[in-house]
Scaffold this motif. Sequence first.
Motif, PDB file in Angstrom:
ATOM      1  N   PRO A  64      11.282   6.144   3.286  1.00  0.00           N
ATOM      2  CA  PRO A  64       9.926   6.019   3.830  1.00  0.00           C
ATOM      3  C   PRO A  64       9.572   7.125   4.828  1.00  0.00           C
ATOM      4  N   LEU A  65      10.541   7.581   5.592  1.00  0.00           N
ATOM      5  CA  LEU A  65      10.299   8.703   6.501  1.00  0.00           C
ATOM      6  C   LEU A  65      10.005   9.975   5.722  1.00  0.00           C
ATOM      7  N   VAL A  66      10.723  10.195   4.642  1.00  0.00           N
ATOM      8  CA  VAL A  66      10.462  11.349   3.779  1.00  0.00           C
ATOM      9  C   VAL A  66       9.050  11.263   3.207  1.00  0.00           C
ATOM     10  N   ALA A  67       8.664  10.077   2.748  1.00  0.00           N
ATOM     11  CA  ALA A  67       7.315   9.882   2.211  1.00  0.00           C
ATOM     12  C   ALA A  67       6.271  10.168   3.274  1.00  0.00           C
ATOM     13  N   PHE A  68       6.497   9.676   4.494  1.00  0.00           N
ATOM     14  CA  PHE A  68       5.559   9.916   5.590  1.00  0.00           C
ATOM     15  C   PHE A  68       5.426  11.403   5.874  1.00  0.00           C
ATOM     16  N   LEU A  69       6.542  12.107   5.937  1.00  0.00           N
ATOM     17  CA  LEU A  69       6.496  13.546   6.238  1.00  0.00           C
ATOM     18  C   LEU A  69       5.831  14.342   5.120  1.00  0.00           C
ATOM     19  N   LEU A  70       6.089  13.975   3.874  1.00  0.00           N
ATOM     20  CA  LEU A  70       5.425  14.654   2.754  1.00  0.00           C
ATOM     21  C   LEU A  70       3.913  14.413   2.778  1.00  0.00           C
TER      22      LEU A  70
ATOM     23  N   VAL B 264       0.830  -1.204   0.000  1.00  0.00           N
ATOM     24  CA  VAL B 264       0.000   0.000   0.000  1.00  0.00           C
ATOM     25  C   VAL B 264       0.865   1.256   0.000  1.00  0.00           C
ATOM     26  N   GLY B 265       1.946   1.256   0.755  1.00  0.00           N
ATOM     27  CA  GLY B 265       2.786   2.449   0.873  1.00  0.00           C
ATOM     28  C   GLY B 265       3.855   2.590  -0.195  1.00  0.00           C
ATOM     29  N   LYS B 266       4.115   1.534  -0.941  1.00  0.00           N
ATOM     30  CA  LYS B 266       5.222   1.545  -1.904  1.00  0.00           C
ATOM     31  C   LYS B 266       5.127   2.647  -2.968  1.00  0.00           C
ATOM     32  N   PRO B 267       3.963   2.936  -3.563  1.00  0.00           N
ATOM     33  CA  PRO B 267       3.932   3.995  -4.575  1.00  0.00           C
ATOM     34  C   PRO B 267       4.375   5.358  -4.033  1.00  0.00           C
ATOM     35  N   PHE B 268       4.080   5.613  -2.788  1.00  0.00           N
ATOM     36  CA  PHE B 268       4.442   6.898  -2.193  1.00  0.00           C
ATOM     37  C   PHE B 268       5.926   6.935  -1.825  1.00  0.00           C
ATOM     38  N   VAL B 269       6.471   5.791  -1.455  1.00  0.00           N
ATOM     39  CA  VAL B 269       7.909   5.713  -1.178  1.00  0.00           C
ATOM     40  C   VAL B 269       8.697   5.864  -2.477  1.00  0.00           C
ATOM     41  N   VAL B 270       8.228   5.241  -3.540  1.00  0.00           N
ATOM     42  CA  VAL B 270       8.891   5.355  -4.846  1.00  0.00           C
ATOM     43  C   VAL B 270       8.829   6.800  -5.342  1.00  0.00           C
ATOM     44  N   ALA B 271       7.680   7.447  -5.186  1.00  0.00           N
ATOM     45  CA  ALA B 271       7.558   8.850  -5.596  1.00  0.00           C
ATOM     46  C   ALA B 271       8.488   9.744  -4.774  1.00  0.00           C
ATOM     47  N   SER B 272       8.621   9.439  -3.499  1.00  0.00           N
ATOM     48  CA  SER B 272       9.531  10.223  -2.650  1.00  0.00           C
ATOM     49  C   SER B 272      10.979  10.014  -3.069  1.00  0.00           C
ATOM     50  N   ARG B 273      11.323   8.794  -3.431  1.00  0.00           N
ATOM     51  CA  ARG B 273      12.688   8.524  -3.898  1.00  0.00           C
ATOM     52  C   ARG B 273      12.980   9.315  -5.169  1.00  0.00           C
ATOM     53  N   PHE B 274      11.964   9.453  -6.016  1.00  0.00           N
ATOM     54  CA  PHE B 274      12.127  10.168  -7.277  1.00  0.00           C
ATOM     55  C   PHE B 274      12.412  11.656  -7.050  1.00  0.00           C
ATOM     56  N   ILE B 275      11.791  12.263  -6.034  1.00  0.00           N
ATOM     57  CA  ILE B 275      11.943  13.703  -5.830  1.00  0.00           C
ATOM     58  C   ILE B 275      13.033  14.078  -4.832  1.00  0.00           C
ATOM     59  N   THR B 276      13.581  13.098  -4.109  1.00  0.00           N
ATOM     60  CA  THR B 276      14.625  13.414  -3.140  1.00  0.00           C
ATOM     61  C   THR B 276      16.001  13.348  -3.785  1.00  0.00           C
ATOM     62  N   PRO B 277      16.940  14.117  -3.246  1.00  0.00           N
ATOM     63  CA  PRO B 277      18.308  14.034  -3.776  1.00  0.00           C
ATOM     64  C   PRO B 277      18.934  12.675  -3.474  1.00  0.00           C
ATOM     65  N   LYS B 278      19.930  12.315  -4.241  1.00  0.00           N
ATOM     66  CA  LYS B 278      20.577  11.008  -4.091  1.00  0.00           C
ATOM     67  C   LYS B 278      21.354  10.886  -2.780  1.00  0.00           C
ATOM     68  N   GLN B 279      21.626  12.007  -2.106  1.00  0.00           N
ATOM     69  CA  GLN B 279      22.357  11.965  -0.841  1.00  0.00           C
ATOM     70  C   GLN B 279      21.525  11.326   0.276  1.00  0.00           C
ATOM     71  N   ILE B 280      20.214  11.314   0.129  1.00  0.00           N
ATOM     72  CA  ILE B 280      19.349  10.695   1.129  1.00  0.00           C
ATOM     73  C   ILE B 280      19.373   9.193   0.900  1.00  0.00           C
ATOM     74  N   ILE B 281      19.745   8.465   1.935  1.00  0.00           N
ATOM     75  CA  ILE B 281      19.883   7.018   1.781  1.00  0.00           C
ATOM     76  C   ILE B 281      18.496   6.365   1.701  1.00  0.00           C
ATOM     77  N   ASP B 282      18.454   5.206   1.068  1.00  0.00           N
ATOM     78  CA  ASP B 282      17.186   4.512   0.828  1.00  0.00           C
ATOM     79  C   ASP B 282      16.441   4.175   2.114  1.00  0.00           C
ATOM     80  N   ARG B 283      17.164   3.988   3.181  1.00  0.00           N
ATOM     81  CA  ARG B 283      16.545   3.646   4.459  1.00  0.00           C
ATOM     82  C   ARG B 283      15.681   4.776   5.001  1.00  0.00           C
TER      83      ARG B 283
END
Length: 89
Positions: A58-64, A36-55
């Motif tokens: 999901p926190l970025v997705a939650f905050l957004l 259920v949460g994966k599409p939002f995590v993938v979208a967050s990965r797309f908009i975040t800089p590469k310096q943010i680690i994959d771990r």
Amino acid sequence: MIAEIALLALLGQWILGLLAGARKDTNLFYQILQIVGKPFVVASRFITPKQIIDRHVPLVAFLLLLFIWIAATLMKIRICLEIGVELCK
């Protein structure tokens, strides 16, 4: 409503991950919440800089999603106050 569902899925996934520990990946409910949460995590990965680690993505997705949910709630409250509380029911 989509933001609420995604927020609850990510929150549930985090809590269940704490409870299940290392065996969380074999837990059926954890896997469902992850789907259920994966599409939002993938979208967050797309908009975040590469310096943010994959771990942390999901926190970025939650905050957004939390920010979107708060903004939508404030907008709904403002609209209800403009048109009258009786019409919002």
